[in-house]
Design a protein around this motif. Sequence first.
Motif, PDB file in Angstrom:
ATOM      1  N   ARG A 116       0.832  -1.212   0.000  1.00  0.00           N
ATOM      2  CA  ARG A 116       0.000   0.000   0.000  1.00  0.00           C
ATOM      3  C   ARG A 116       0.862   1.255   0.000  1.00  0.00           C
ATOM      4  O   ARG A 116       0.540   2.249  -0.644  1.00  0.00           O
ATOM      5  CB  ARG A 116      -0.942  -0.015   1.206  1.00  0.00           C
ATOM      6  N   ILE A 117       1.982   1.198   0.735  1.00  0.00           N
ATOM      7  CA  ILE A 117       2.886   2.361   0.765  1.00  0.00           C
ATOM      8  C   ILE A 117       3.533   2.553  -0.604  1.00  0.00           C
ATOM      9  O   ILE A 117       3.638   3.677  -1.100  1.00  0.00           O
ATOM     10  CB  ILE A 117       3.949   2.210   1.883  1.00  0.00           C
ATOM     11  N   ARG A 118       3.939   1.451  -1.243  1.00  0.00           N
ATOM     12  CA  ARG A 118       4.510   1.551  -2.601  1.00  0.00           C
ATOM     13  C   ARG A 118       3.518   2.250  -3.536  1.00  0.00           C
ATOM     14  O   ARG A 118       3.895   3.095  -4.344  1.00  0.00           O
ATOM     15  CB  ARG A 118       4.840   0.153  -3.155  1.00  0.00           C
ATOM     16  N   THR A 119       2.245   1.879  -3.423  1.00  0.00           N
ATOM     17  CA  THR A 119       1.206   2.486  -4.276  1.00  0.00           C
ATOM     18  C   THR A 119       1.052   3.972  -3.974  1.00  0.00           C
ATOM     19  O   THR A 119       0.950   4.790  -4.897  1.00  0.00           O
ATOM     20  CB  THR A 119      -0.143   1.756  -4.068  1.00  0.00           C
ATOM     21  N   LEU A 120       1.033   4.326  -2.683  1.00  0.00           N
ATOM     22  CA  LEU A 120       0.867   5.741  -2.303  1.00  0.00           C
ATOM     23  C   LEU A 120       2.050   6.588  -2.763  1.00  0.00           C
ATOM     24  O   LEU A 120       1.876   7.737  -3.170  1.00  0.00           O
ATOM     25  CB  LEU A 120       0.705   5.866  -0.775  1.00  0.00           C
ATOM     26  N   ILE A 121       3.257   6.031  -2.701  1.00  0.00           N
ATOM     27  CA  ILE A 121       4.437   6.791  -3.146  1.00  0.00           C
ATOM     28  C   ILE A 121       4.391   6.974  -4.665  1.00  0.00           C
ATOM     29  O   ILE A 121       4.734   8.029  -5.193  1.00  0.00           O
ATOM     30  CB  ILE A 121       5.746   6.066  -2.728  1.00  0.00           C
ATOM     31  N   GLY A 122       3.921   5.934  -5.376  1.00  0.00           N
ATOM     32  CA  GLY A 122       3.832   6.019  -6.840  1.00  0.00           C
ATOM     33  C   GLY A 122       5.192   5.885  -7.495  1.00  0.00           C
ATOM     34  O   GLY A 122       6.152   5.389  -6.899  1.00  0.00           O
ATOM     35  N   ARG A 123       5.278   6.367  -8.742  1.00  0.00           N
ATOM     36  CA  ARG A 123       6.519   6.191  -9.512  1.00  0.00           C
ATOM     37  C   ARG A 123       7.186   7.504  -9.868  1.00  0.00           C
ATOM     38  O   ARG A 123       8.217   7.515 -10.521  1.00  0.00           O
ATOM     39  CB  ARG A 123       6.206   5.429 -10.811  1.00  0.00           C
ATOM     40  N   ASP A 124       6.567   8.608  -9.483  1.00  0.00           N
ATOM     41  CA  ASP A 124       7.142   9.911  -9.856  1.00  0.00           C
ATOM     42  C   ASP A 124       8.001  10.444  -8.714  1.00  0.00           C
ATOM     43  O   ASP A 124       7.516  11.081  -7.789  1.00  0.00           O
ATOM     44  CB  ASP A 124       6.019  10.902 -10.202  1.00  0.00           C
ATOM     45  N   PHE A 125       9.300  10.177  -8.814  1.00  0.00           N
ATOM     46  CA  PHE A 125      10.222  10.601  -7.756  1.00  0.00           C
ATOM     47  C   PHE A 125      10.792  11.994  -8.007  1.00  0.00           C
ATOM     48  O   PHE A 125      11.610  12.470  -7.246  1.00  0.00           O
ATOM     49  CB  PHE A 125      11.373   9.592  -7.628  1.00  0.00           C
ATOM     50  N   SER A 126      10.359  12.635  -9.104  1.00  0.00           N
ATOM     51  CA  SER A 126      10.898  13.967  -9.394  1.00  0.00           C
ATOM     52  C   SER A 126      10.241  15.029  -8.504  1.00  0.00           C
ATOM     53  O   SER A 126      10.719  16.131  -8.371  1.00  0.00           O
ATOM     54  CB  SER A 126      10.687  14.312 -10.867  1.00  0.00           C
ATOM     55  N   ARG A 127       9.114  14.643  -7.873  1.00  0.00           N
ATOM     56  CA  ARG A 127       8.478  15.581  -6.924  1.00  0.00           C
ATOM     57  C   ARG A 127       8.764  15.096  -5.502  1.00  0.00           C
ATOM     58  O   ARG A 127       9.104  13.916  -5.316  1.00  0.00           O
ATOM     59  CB  ARG A 127       6.964  15.672  -7.180  1.00  0.00           C
TER      60      ARG A 127
END
Length: 340
Positions: free
Chosen positions: A235-246
Motif C-alpha cells: 500500500r505504501i509503494r502504491t501511495l508513493i507512486g513512480r514519480d520521484f521527481s516531486r
Amino acid sequence: MSNLTVSRHFVEAALMGAERAGFNTRDMLQEAGIAPDLLKIEKARVNSDQFSRLMQVLWTCMDDEFMGLGPRQCRAGTFATMCALVIDCPTLEAVYRQAFQFSRLFEPMVSMELRVKDDAAQLVTAIEGDISDPQYFMRESLLVIWHRLGSWLIGQPVELMKAEFDYPCPAHGDEYRHIFHCPLAFDSSRTALTFDKRFLSAPVIRDRSEMHQFLKTSPADLLSRPDESNTFTGRIRTLIGRDFSRPLPDFEWIASALHTSPQTLRRRLKQENTSFQEIKDLLRRDMAIYYLGRQDLPINDIASKVGFTEPSTFHRAFKKWTGVTPGAYRGGERQATGGE
C-alpha cells in the motif's frame, strides 16, 4: 511496466536444472530478454517481466514444470490441469484439499498438505523422493505458487503469520523478507506457511474465463509478481507512486492516508520485515534498474527521475544497491537489447 525486480540469485537458481541437463542457458536468457553478461554483476536484478518470460521459456524448453530440480519430470500443463480442477471448489480449504489429492496422483509426490490446528492453518511441504535443489528454488517456488494461487482464487492475499524452512538461512535469505512479509524461522522441523484458519472459509470468487486469462502467464507471474495489495508495504509503494521527481510524501502523511497512527504503522512494517526508508530505497532501486534498461535515457536524466538532485549521489546510492555504477550496469544489460 512492472516496477518490481527479482534478484540475480533466483535467475541462476532457476537455470540450474537446465544447465545440468545440457540445455543452452545463454539462449534461454536471451529469449527471456536477459543479457547473460548482466549475471556477472553480483547484485544484479532483472525486472519481473523478464523473470516471468524466463520461467515460461524453461517450462516449454524442458517440458518440465520442476525445471529439472524435482524427483521426476512434471510435464508442462500439469499446473493448468490442477487449476482447472480446483476452480469449481467452493472455498479455499476445498481448493487446498483438492490440489493435494491431485498431486498424489503422481509418484513420487510433490505437494503442499493442509493441516489445521486450533485457529491456525498450515501448508506443509510434502516432497517424496530425492530432489536436486541445492539453491532451494523448487521448494521456494512451491510455497510461493500455492500461497499466491490461493490468494488469487479468493480475491484477497492470505496474510501469513509465519514462514518456516527445514534448512539453514541461505545466502539469499534476506530476499525472503520481501517474498513472505512475515516472521521467518530457519532450521525448523518442516518447510511450511502458517496463516489464520479464517481464510479457509473464504469463497472462491474466480470463474473459468478468469482462470483462462490467468493461466496465460501463470504460474510464472505468481513467482515474479507478488500481490502486495493487502500488505502495508504494498500500500505504501502504491501511495508513493513512480514519480520521484516531486517531493515524496512523509511518514506522517502516509500513516494518515492509511488511517493508522505512525507508531502502529512502524510496528506493522516491522512485522513485515521492512521499514519506510527501505521501501523508498527499494522502489528507487527498482525504478532505476527499469530506466537503465531503456538505452535512450541519459544516466543523469535517470538520476532526477528517481529523485536525486545530484548525479554523484545517485551513482553512490546505485553502487550501494547493486555493487556497480549505473554505467557498468547498463553495459551488462546492453547485450539483450541488441546494443554493443
